[in-house]
Design an enzyme around this catalytic site. Structure first.
Site, PDB file in Angstrom:
ATOM      1  N   LYS A 108       0.831  -1.217   0.000  1.00 36.47           N
ATOM      2  CA  LYS A 108       0.000   0.000   0.000  1.00 36.47           C
ATOM      3  C   LYS A 108       0.863   1.264   0.000  1.00 36.47           C
ATOM      4  O   LYS A 108       0.538   2.233  -0.673  1.00 36.47           O
ATOM      5  CB  LYS A 108      -0.918   0.040   1.237  1.00 36.47           C
ATOM      6  CG  LYS A 108      -1.878  -1.128   1.353  1.00 36.47           C
ATOM      7  CD  LYS A 108      -2.835  -0.954   2.518  1.00 36.47           C
ATOM      8  CE  LYS A 108      -2.180  -0.829   3.868  1.00 36.47           C
ATOM      9  NZ  LYS A 108      -1.412  -2.008   4.320  1.00 36.47           N
ATOM     10  N   ARG A 146      -8.398   1.127   9.843  1.00 39.69           N
ATOM     11  CA  ARG A 146      -8.043  -0.236  10.252  1.00 39.69           C
ATOM     12  C   ARG A 146      -9.064  -0.883  11.155  1.00 39.69           C
ATOM     13  O   ARG A 146      -8.906  -2.047  11.535  1.00 39.69           O
ATOM     14  CB  ARG A 146      -6.690  -0.214  10.930  1.00 39.69           C
ATOM     15  CG  ARG A 146      -5.570  -0.083   9.885  1.00 39.69           C
ATOM     16  CD  ARG A 146      -4.333   0.124  10.578  1.00 39.69           C
ATOM     17  NE  ARG A 146      -3.223  -0.690  10.271  1.00 39.69           N
ATOM     18  CZ  ARG A 146      -2.108  -0.176   9.700  1.00 39.69           C
ATOM     19  NH1 ARG A 146      -2.084   1.034   9.260  1.00 39.69           N
ATOM     20  NH2 ARG A 146      -1.063  -0.928   9.562  1.00 39.69           N
ATOM     21  N   ARG A 183      12.468  -6.889   4.771  1.00 40.05           N
ATOM     22  CA  ARG A 183      12.391  -5.477   4.397  1.00 40.05           C
ATOM     23  C   ARG A 183      13.183  -4.587   5.361  1.00 40.05           C
ATOM     24  O   ARG A 183      13.214  -4.836   6.556  1.00 40.05           O
ATOM     25  CB  ARG A 183      10.899  -5.131   4.400  1.00 40.05           C
ATOM     26  CG  ARG A 183      10.494  -3.740   4.690  1.00 40.05           C
ATOM     27  CD  ARG A 183       9.025  -3.580   4.431  1.00 40.05           C
ATOM     28  NE  ARG A 183       8.315  -3.226   5.658  1.00 40.05           N
ATOM     29  CZ  ARG A 183       7.076  -2.768   5.697  1.00 40.05           C
ATOM     30  NH1 ARG A 183       6.372  -2.668   4.594  1.00 40.05           N
ATOM     31  NH2 ARG A 183       6.508  -2.453   6.835  1.00 40.05           N
ATOM     32  N   ARG A 212       0.655  -8.536  13.737  1.00 40.35           N
ATOM     33  CA  ARG A 212       0.018  -7.574  12.822  1.00 40.35           C
ATOM     34  C   ARG A 212      -0.953  -8.294  11.895  1.00 40.35           C
ATOM     35  O   ARG A 212      -2.025  -7.766  11.556  1.00 40.35           O
ATOM     36  CB  ARG A 212       1.084  -6.830  12.002  1.00 40.35           C
ATOM     37  CG  ARG A 212       1.825  -5.798  12.842  1.00 40.35           C
ATOM     38  CD  ARG A 212       3.129  -5.408  12.210  1.00 40.35           C
ATOM     39  NE  ARG A 212       2.982  -4.540  11.063  1.00 40.35           N
ATOM     40  CZ  ARG A 212       3.940  -4.351  10.145  1.00 40.35           C
ATOM     41  NH1 ARG A 212       5.076  -5.013  10.217  1.00 40.35           N
ATOM     42  NH2 ARG A 212       3.747  -3.537   9.151  1.00 40.35           N
TER      43      ARG A 212
HETATM   44  P1  AMP Z   1       1.930   0.879   8.947  1.00 38.19           P
HETATM   45  O1  AMP Z   1       3.140   1.692   8.624  1.00 38.19           O
HETATM   46  O2  AMP Z   1       0.720   1.312   8.194  1.00 38.19           O
HETATM   47  O3  AMP Z   1       2.184  -0.605   8.869  1.00 38.19           O
HETATM   48  O4  AMP Z   1       1.596   1.197  10.493  1.00 38.19           O
HETATM   49  C1  AMP Z   1       2.520   0.880  11.511  1.00 38.19           C
HETATM   50  C2  AMP Z   1       1.815   0.834  12.860  1.00 38.19           C
HETATM   51  O5  AMP Z   1       1.247   2.126  13.157  1.00 38.19           O
HETATM   52  C3  AMP Z   1       0.646  -0.137  12.946  1.00 38.19           C
HETATM   53  O6  AMP Z   1       1.058  -1.470  13.208  1.00 38.19           O
HETATM   54  C4  AMP Z   1      -0.141   0.462  14.115  1.00 38.19           C
HETATM   55  O7  AMP Z   1       0.500   0.214  15.357  1.00 38.19           O
HETATM   56  C5  AMP Z   1       0.006   1.960  13.833  1.00 38.19           C
HETATM   57  N1  AMP Z   1      -1.082   2.462  12.948  1.00 38.19           N
HETATM   58  C6  AMP Z   1      -0.934   3.018  11.717  1.00 38.19           C
HETATM   59  N2  AMP Z   1      -2.135   3.361  11.208  1.00 38.19           N
HETATM   60  C7  AMP Z   1      -3.061   2.985  12.120  1.00 38.19           C
HETATM   61  C8  AMP Z   1      -4.488   3.038  12.176  1.00 38.19           C
HETATM   62  N3  AMP Z   1      -5.233   3.543  11.188  1.00 38.19           N
HETATM   63  N4  AMP Z   1      -5.101   2.553  13.284  1.00 38.19           N
HETATM   64  C9  AMP Z   1      -4.394   2.067  14.322  1.00 38.19           C
HETATM   65  N5  AMP Z   1      -3.062   1.950  14.334  1.00 38.19           N
HETATM   66  C10 AMP Z   1      -2.383   2.421  13.243  1.00 38.19           C
END
Ligand code: AMP
Length: 212
Positions: free
Chosen positions: A13, A88, A127, A168
């Protein structure tokens, strides 16, 4: 045009969102990037979010909706925005719908990245991410300089360690997968793309979907 990108961690994404945003000439907001920058800067938001993020758990909905309320009100989002990893949970989908409505705008599309879990574990554990521009790279070791010349160093995100990756994915299936159902039930324009393939192949599918 407001587009929500939906899909499991590691589905691409971030990279594809960047490419779609560039092609459409609109910005991208990734709550993960906003939160990592806050952690790095040691702000109150960062301190509140860090523990959740390191474990691979979700940050509370109210925190995310606060970020979104502020971000969507900025004038540079007026033409459109790509929302990466922003929705999410079902309460976040409901909250975002209310924010969008209050701004007199509409959510144009939910773009879903389809990919199997097995591929994601391999992708995420291989990664590294630039500690400055946050761009992810595969096949490069932690400690290497960012190939994009940002002056940053590649690091392994704490949540790209195997235990956090598994968590995750559990969190995705339990809390984020129902968001797709919510959008379908609420009549959103849901488009699905196969997220397996080269970067360029997936970009072509994503752009075909958003231009449809
Ligand atoms: P990402 O970079 O999108 O994988 O996000 C990394 C981490 O940030 C996630 O595993 C969550 O801990 C937090 N996070 C990011 N976006 C959200 C969201 N919309 N809702 C809740 N936690 C989030």
């Amino acid at each position: 045009m407001i587009v929500v990108l939906l899909g499991p961690p590691g589905a691409g994404k971030g990279t594809q969102g960047e490419r779609i945003a560039d092609a459409l000439g609109i910005p991208k907001i990734a709550t993960g990037d906003v939160l990592r920058a806050a952690v790095k800067a040691g702000t109150e938001l960062g301190l509140a979010a860090k523990g959740f993020m390191d474990r691979g758990d979700l940050v509370p909905d109210e925190v995310i909706l606060g970020i979104m309320r502020e971000a969507l009100a900025q004038p540079e989002q007026a033409k459109g925005v790509i929302l990466d990893g922003v929705v999410r949970t079902v309460p976040q989908a409901e909250g975002l719908a209310a924010v969008v409505r209050a701004l007199g705008r509409t959510l144009d599309m939910v773009l879903v990245f389809d990919i199997a879990d097995d591929l994601l574990v391999d992708r995420l554990s291989g990664r590294t991410t630039c500690d400055t521009c946050q761009k992810p790279f595969t096949g490069l070791r932690p400690g290497a300089p960012c190939p994009d010349g940002t002056g940053g160093t590649l690091v392994r995100r704490k949540d790209d360690e195997p235990e956090a990756i598994r968590n995750r994915l559990r969190v995705y299936h339990a809390q984020t997968a129902p968001v797709l159902q919510w959008y379908v039930e609420h009549g959103a324009n849901v488009q699905r793309i196969d997220a397996v393939g080269s970067f360029d192949e997936v970009t072509a599918r994503a752009l075909a979907a958003v231009r449809r």
